[in-house]
Design an enzyme around this catalytic site. Structure first.
Site, PDB file in Angstrom:
ATOM      1  N   TYR A 174      87.833  72.152   3.417  1.00 30.36           N
ATOM      2  CA  TYR A 174      86.992  72.868   4.386  1.00 30.36           C
ATOM      3  C   TYR A 174      87.562  72.658   5.793  1.00 30.36           C
ATOM      4  O   TYR A 174      88.631  72.050   5.946  1.00 30.36           O
ATOM      5  CB  TYR A 174      85.532  72.405   4.249  1.00 30.36           C
ATOM      6  CG  TYR A 174      84.977  72.743   2.879  1.00 30.36           C
ATOM      7  CD1 TYR A 174      84.812  74.077   2.497  1.00 30.36           C
ATOM      8  CD2 TYR A 174      84.685  71.755   1.950  1.00 30.36           C
ATOM      9  CE1 TYR A 174      84.351  74.404   1.223  1.00 30.36           C
ATOM     10  CE2 TYR A 174      84.223  72.076   0.676  1.00 30.36           C
ATOM     11  CZ  TYR A 174      84.060  73.400   0.320  1.00 30.36           C
ATOM     12  OH  TYR A 174      83.624  73.729  -0.936  1.00 30.36           O
ATOM     13  N   ARG A 222      83.415  61.778   4.929  1.00 28.57           N
ATOM     14  CA  ARG A 222      83.987  62.010   3.593  1.00 28.57           C
ATOM     15  C   ARG A 222      85.366  62.628   3.779  1.00 28.57           C
ATOM     16  O   ARG A 222      85.497  63.704   4.388  1.00 28.57           O
ATOM     17  CB  ARG A 222      83.096  62.935   2.769  1.00 28.57           C
ATOM     18  CG  ARG A 222      83.533  62.934   1.316  1.00 28.57           C
ATOM     19  CD  ARG A 222      82.514  63.500   0.373  1.00 28.57           C
ATOM     20  NE  ARG A 222      82.587  62.780  -0.894  1.00 28.57           N
ATOM     21  CZ  ARG A 222      82.186  63.261  -2.050  1.00 28.57           C
ATOM     22  NH1 ARG A 222      81.637  64.442  -2.124  1.00 28.57           N
ATOM     23  NH2 ARG A 222      82.301  62.553  -3.151  1.00 28.57           N
ATOM     24  N   GLY A 320      77.736  61.478  -9.101  1.00 23.74           N
ATOM     25  CA  GLY A 320      77.238  62.820  -8.799  1.00 23.74           C
ATOM     26  C   GLY A 320      76.630  63.512  -9.989  1.00 23.74           C
ATOM     27  O   GLY A 320      75.427  63.424 -10.263  1.00 23.74           O
ATOM     28  N   CYS A 344      76.200  63.107 -18.861  1.00 29.39           N
ATOM     29  CA  CYS A 344      77.025  64.185 -18.315  1.00 29.39           C
ATOM     30  C   CYS A 344      78.349  64.126 -19.066  1.00 29.39           C
ATOM     31  O   CYS A 344      78.847  63.045 -19.372  1.00 29.39           O
ATOM     32  CB  CYS A 344      77.253  63.919 -16.830  1.00 29.39           C
ATOM     33  SG  CYS A 344      78.504  64.964 -16.072  1.00 29.39           S
ATOM     34  N   CYS A 347      81.798  68.608 -17.755  1.00 24.14           N
ATOM     35  CA  CYS A 347      82.363  69.887 -18.204  1.00 24.14           C
ATOM     36  C   CYS A 347      82.529  70.874 -17.050  1.00 24.14           C
ATOM     37  O   CYS A 347      83.327  71.799 -17.135  1.00 24.14           O
ATOM     38  CB  CYS A 347      81.457  70.499 -19.266  1.00 24.14           C
ATOM     39  SG  CYS A 347      79.794  70.854 -18.660  1.00 24.14           S
ATOM     40  N   ALA A 397      72.665  73.307 -30.375  1.00 23.33           N
ATOM     41  CA  ALA A 397      71.325  73.904 -30.279  1.00 23.33           C
ATOM     42  C   ALA A 397      70.344  73.188 -31.197  1.00 23.33           C
ATOM     43  O   ALA A 397      69.216  72.881 -30.803  1.00 23.33           O
ATOM     44  CB  ALA A 397      71.392  75.392 -30.614  1.00 23.33           C
ATOM     45  N   LYS A 434      89.031  67.890 -23.763  1.00 24.64           N
ATOM     46  CA  LYS A 434      87.607  68.022 -24.087  1.00 24.64           C
ATOM     47  C   LYS A 434      87.046  66.772 -24.769  1.00 24.64           C
ATOM     48  O   LYS A 434      86.039  66.841 -25.464  1.00 24.64           O
ATOM     49  CB  LYS A 434      87.404  69.247 -25.002  1.00 24.64           C
ATOM     50  CG  LYS A 434      87.511  70.599 -24.301  1.00 24.64           C
ATOM     51  CD  LYS A 434      86.251  70.931 -23.523  1.00 24.64           C
ATOM     52  CE  LYS A 434      86.324  72.219 -22.752  1.00 24.64           C
ATOM     53  NZ  LYS A 434      86.185  73.404 -23.576  1.00 24.64           N
TER      54      LYS A 434
HETATM   55  C1  FMN Z   1      77.779  71.505  -8.048  1.00 22.08           C
HETATM   56  C2  FMN Z   1      78.524  70.586  -7.146  1.00 22.08           C
HETATM   57  C3  FMN Z   1      78.463  70.756  -5.777  1.00 22.08           C
HETATM   58  C4  FMN Z   1      79.147  69.897  -4.919  1.00 22.08           C
HETATM   59  N1  FMN Z   1      78.987  70.029  -3.577  1.00 22.08           N
HETATM   60  C5  FMN Z   1      79.548  69.126  -2.739  1.00 22.08           C
HETATM   61  C6  FMN Z   1      79.258  69.131  -1.357  1.00 22.08           C
HETATM   62  O1  FMN Z   1      78.427  69.896  -0.870  1.00 22.08           O
HETATM   63  N2  FMN Z   1      79.913  68.241  -0.586  1.00 22.08           N
HETATM   64  C7  FMN Z   1      80.787  67.329  -1.085  1.00 22.08           C
HETATM   65  O2  FMN Z   1      81.352  66.545  -0.326  1.00 22.08           O
HETATM   66  N3  FMN Z   1      81.041  67.274  -2.411  1.00 22.08           N
HETATM   67  C8  FMN Z   1      80.427  68.131  -3.244  1.00 22.08           C
HETATM   68  N4  FMN Z   1      80.619  68.017  -4.599  1.00 22.08           N
HETATM   69  C9  FMN Z   1      81.469  66.939  -5.128  1.00 22.08           C
HETATM   70  C10 FMN Z   1      80.608  65.724  -5.505  1.00 22.08           C
HETATM   71  O3  FMN Z   1      80.072  65.127  -4.366  1.00 22.08           O
HETATM   72  C11 FMN Z   1      81.415  64.682  -6.279  1.00 22.08           C
HETATM   73  O4  FMN Z   1      82.437  64.207  -5.470  1.00 22.08           O
HETATM   74  C12 FMN Z   1      82.014  65.256  -7.546  1.00 22.08           C
HETATM   75  O5  FMN Z   1      81.025  65.896  -8.294  1.00 22.08           O
HETATM   76  C13 FMN Z   1      82.687  64.166  -8.380  1.00 22.08           C
HETATM   77  O6  FMN Z   1      81.794  63.151  -8.725  1.00 22.08           O
HETATM   78  P1  FMN Z   1      81.082  63.104 -10.184  1.00 22.08           P
HETATM   79  O7  FMN Z   1      82.170  63.163 -11.201  1.00 22.08           O
HETATM   80  O8  FMN Z   1      80.326  61.814 -10.194  1.00 22.08           O
HETATM   81  O9  FMN Z   1      80.212  64.291 -10.240  1.00 22.08           O
HETATM   82  C14 FMN Z   1      79.937  68.859  -5.456  1.00 22.08           C
HETATM   83  C15 FMN Z   1      79.984  68.686  -6.832  1.00 22.08           C
HETATM   84  C16 FMN Z   1      79.282  69.527  -7.681  1.00 22.08           C
HETATM   85  C17 FMN Z   1      79.321  69.285  -9.156  1.00 22.08           C
HETATM   86  S1  SF4 Z   2      77.130  71.025 -16.275  1.00 17.91           S
HETATM   87 FE1  SF4 Z   2      78.512  69.571 -17.286  1.00 17.91          FE
HETATM   88  S2  SF4 Z   2      79.536  68.533 -15.577  1.00 17.91           S
HETATM   89 FE2  SF4 Z   2      77.814  69.605 -14.683  1.00 17.91          FE
HETATM   90  S3  SF4 Z   2      76.232  68.030 -14.636  1.00 17.91           S
HETATM   91 FE3  SF4 Z   2      75.965  69.123 -16.551  1.00 17.91          FE
HETATM   92  S4  SF4 Z   2      77.133  68.019 -18.114  1.00 17.91           S
HETATM   93 FE4  SF4 Z   2      77.763  67.286 -16.084  1.00 17.91          FE
END
Ligand code: FMN
Ligand code: SF4
Length: 679
Positions: A174, A222, A320, A344, A347, A397, A434
């Site tokens: 960004y 960040r 997240g 989670c 995916c 399902a 996967k």
């Molecule tokens: C749907 C979605 C939206 C996200 N939006 C942001 C965001 O607004 N700002 C940001 O810094 N990271 C964003 N992220 C990244 C998450 O903060 C995080 O770094 C990422 O999902 C990896 O962590 P996780 O594997 O625990 O989900 C987003 C992630 C997802 C899945």
């Molecule tokens: S859609 Fe997949 S990656 Fe996203 S939160 Fe659900 S299980 Fe996790």
């Protein structure tokens, strides 16, 4: 019972902000907004997760200029009109003893005219590789100063709304991330040129926030630990230098993320294909160079969280997506009940993929995520009366409908004809990309009996069995079979197999493989359709996306076979393979295909399949794609026999999953959840 993580439970500090523990929910956009305001749905979604044990919740990226700074359907912090909903949100999170920060951002070049209302802006006019975005224009020095002011004003609004801190979004490509990139920010001639100029801009923003909000108002930054940009960008060494500079400028915490749209590295992959915890090493490096706390995210499994803290690789751990799937993630983990977490599987299908379609995000594993009546899996309201429920089919399902029905207090029996739960979806775990699919079925295998479901494996169900058992409710979840386009294939040669036969190890596969998928012979049309949202000035919203299991099975099989050293080609009559697949999944898939030497031939008509391979026609040329084995994955046909024979014979009959509508694992689980909530 798993071990209680003791370090995770320790209080922590970010500047003046005291946190009850070391678990953080990072910013994740939801698209639960309307014209820049959070909707009630957003407030409820965050409130539910604020009860889930995290010490700090960072709320999704708020646009500092509206709609100019949007990248998706962001909320906004650009005007006092947004204060009431921001206040409501902060209060809701505080109600449960969780601290809350607001991430503030400018989308920069990762936006489009349709989303931000005018030409996107950036440090330079270098376009993003992503097809979703329009070419940006380089902002002037004057505009840089305005950006500094807008971040300051936004932070002050966040403070007024009750947020305990702000996080400046300097990651993911960004605006500020682009400014920090030596590659993207290489054409300016003013004081904001290059990485040094980017650091200057972010430092001025930190100072502006501190001036407006007070020097003790916590500011998190960040940043990308690595851009993983093949043409340069911020590297893991640069990010350590940037962190030192931002600490000097007054930042109270560095939150490590990674990547931008140009990234090309297997550890940047945001799907389950990347190794777990693959960004932790960057946080570890940065922690050695700064004295302020460091946090890190991405694909971190429950068993890794405590270890990251024990090894001193980070001070806080961001979790997240697992919080989207299970709003009680933190409580369960902290209480030593990790095995009860609805997992989670990283995916990206319901969250990231849907986000870029500009639709409200959801979750493949937890279809209730973000619904206004969402309840955590273990707190689903009971049904008004207990029923005897029989579920036939143990794919995603069937498992889902059985589990949710049991959680609602019903007496459930689940029949599966194979000796394992999982159906066709579980076969995907053979693909190296996967493997995490297995987590879902490991969970079902323990959660179903623990919730009182009687699981009957290796048992084929006949109409007579159902009539004998006399359930109140019968749910059929038997899935679908592959389509066999006889017009083209004639009789099926011994070199022709299905994706399921390959993934289950039943088919012998030669060294040269051709996969035929996403064809005009498919039963359904795989696509994404985007339509405007009425009333949201420049907002657009996807109302329809369709990608069927045959397409997913084809690409999973391709990766599985390529990992065994086979030469794999994919042939499709469409202009892309699985055109309905979301941008995140597709983007990483195509990159992985390239690395694995999997070649896609699109817009190619299949004229014949013979013992030499596939006879194709493209651009007026007829061509034999030679292959030892041809895999057919062109649509699916519902298994209807059992449902037909039970119609009118049982008091209550439901069909879920592919039997209801051919789709994929996500649509199957969603249909199952909806039926289970009605029984
Ligand atoms: C749907 C979605 C939206 C996200 N939006 C942001 C965001 O607004 N700002 C940001 O810094 N990271 C964003 N992220 C990244 C998450 O903060 C995080 O770094 C990422 O999902 C990896 O962590 P996780 O594997 O625990 O989900 C987003 C992630 C997802 C899945
Ligand atoms: S859609 Fe997949 S990656 Fe996203 S939160 Fe659900 S299980 Fe996790």
């Amino acid at each position: 019972m798993s071990i209680k993580p003791t370090l995770l439970a320790q209080p922590g500090k970010i500047g003046s902000l005291e946190l009850k523990n070391r678990l953080v929910i990072p910013a994740m956009c939801t698209n639960y907004t309307y014209q820049g305001h959070f909707t009630d749905r957003a407030i409820y979604y965050y409130g539910l997760r604020a009860q889930g044990g995290a010490g700090l919740m960072i709320i999704e990226a708020a646009a500092i200029d509206y709609p100019g700074a949007r990248s998706v359907l962001n909320n906004s912090v650009s005007d006092d009109q947004y204060l009431p909903t921001l206040k409501k949100l902060a209060e809701e999170v505080h109600r449960y003893g969780t601290k809350v920060a607001l991430q503030i951002m400018h989308g920069g070049r990762q936006s489009s005219v349709a989303i931000c209302g005018s030409q996107p802006v950036s440090c330079s006019n270098i376009s993003s590789a992503q097809v979703l975005y329009d070419r940006p224009r380089e902002i002037s020095t004057y505009e840089c100063k305005r950006i500094v002011k807008l971040f300051g004003e936004g932070a002050l609004r966040a403070k007024k709304a009750g947020f305990d801190a702000v996080e400046i979004h300097c990651a993911h490509g960004y605006l500020l991330s682009a400014f920090l990139s030596p590659t993207l920010n290489s054409t300016r001639t003013d004081e904001y040129r290059g990485m040094e100029g980017g650091i200057k801009l972010v430092s001025e923003i930190i100072q502006e926030i501190k001036n407006r909000c007070g020097s003790d108002y916590p500011v998190l930054c960040r940043i990308n630990g690595d851009d993983f940009d093949p043409s340069g960008g911020v590297t893991a060494i640069d990010s350590r230098m940037i962190s030192v500079a931002l600490e000097k400028a007054g930042a109270d915490c560095i939150n490590i993320s990674s990547g931008l749209r140009e990234s090309d590295h297997h550890i940047h992959d945001q799907t389950m294909a990347s190794p777990r915890g693959s960004w932790v090493y960057m946080a570890e490096g940065i922690k050695k160079t700064v004295t302020i706390p460091v946090m890190v995210a991405k694909h971190i499994s429950e068993d890794m969280v405590e270890n990251i803290l024990v090894k001193g690789q980070a001070d806080f751990v961001c979790i997240g997506r697992p919080f989207i799937t299970d709003p009680e993630y933190g409580t369960k983990l902290l209480n030593g009940k990790a095995e009860e977490i609805l997992p989670c599987i990283w995916c990206a299908q319901g969250c990231f993929d849907v986000l870029w379609m500009l639709a409200p995000t959801t979750c493949l594993v937890n279809p209730a995520a973000g619904r206004i009546d969402e309840a955590s899996i273990d707190k689903i309201p009971k049904a008004s009366s207990k029923k005897k429920v029989t579920v036939i089919g143990g794919g995603p399902a069937g498992c889902e409908v059985a589990l949710i029905a049991a959680k609602r207090g019903h007496q459930v029996t689940l029949y599966e004809r194979e000796n394992r739960l999982g159906g066709a979806y579980r076969l995907a775990r053979s693909s190296p990309s996967k493997r995490e699919v297995e987590r879902l079925f490991t969970y079902f295998e323990q959660a179903l009996p623990n919730s009182g479901v009687k699981v009957m494996l290796g048992k084929e169900v006949s109409p007579d069995l159902i009539k004998k058992e006399k359930p109140h409710t019968t749910v059929i979840a038997v899935g679908a079979d592959p389509v066999f386009p006889e017009k083209i294939l004639g009789t099926k040669g011994s070199n022709i197999v299905t994706a399921a036969e390959v993934m289950s190890g039943k088919a012998k596969v030669g060294n040269r493989v051709a996969i035929w998928t996403c064809s005009y012979h498919c039963t359904f049309t795989c696509k994404q359709k985007i339509t405007p949202v009425e009333g949201d000035l420049t907002g657009i919203n996807s109302t329809y996306s369709y990608a069927c299991q045959a397409g997913y099975a084809a690409v999973d099989t391709a990766e599985y076979l390529a990992s065994q050293g086979k030469l794999v080609s994919i042939v499709t009559e469409r202009n892309a393979v699985v055109p309905g697949m979301g941008y995140t999944s597709r983007g990483y898939l195509i990159r992985r295909f390239y690395r694995a030497n999997i070649r896609v031939c699109s817009n190619a008509k299949v004229r014949e399949i013979n013992d030499q391979g596939i006879l194709l026609e493209k651009a007026g040329i007829t061509f034999l794609l030679d292959a030892d084995t041809v895999i057919i994955s062109v649509g699916a046909k519902q298994r209807k026999e059992l449902a037909e024979s039970l119609k009118g014979e049982v008091p209550e009959l439901h069909i879920v999953g592919d039997g209801q509508k051919i789709g994929n694992a996500m649509t199957s689980i969603e249909s199952a959840y909806d039926v289970a909530m009605k029984i």
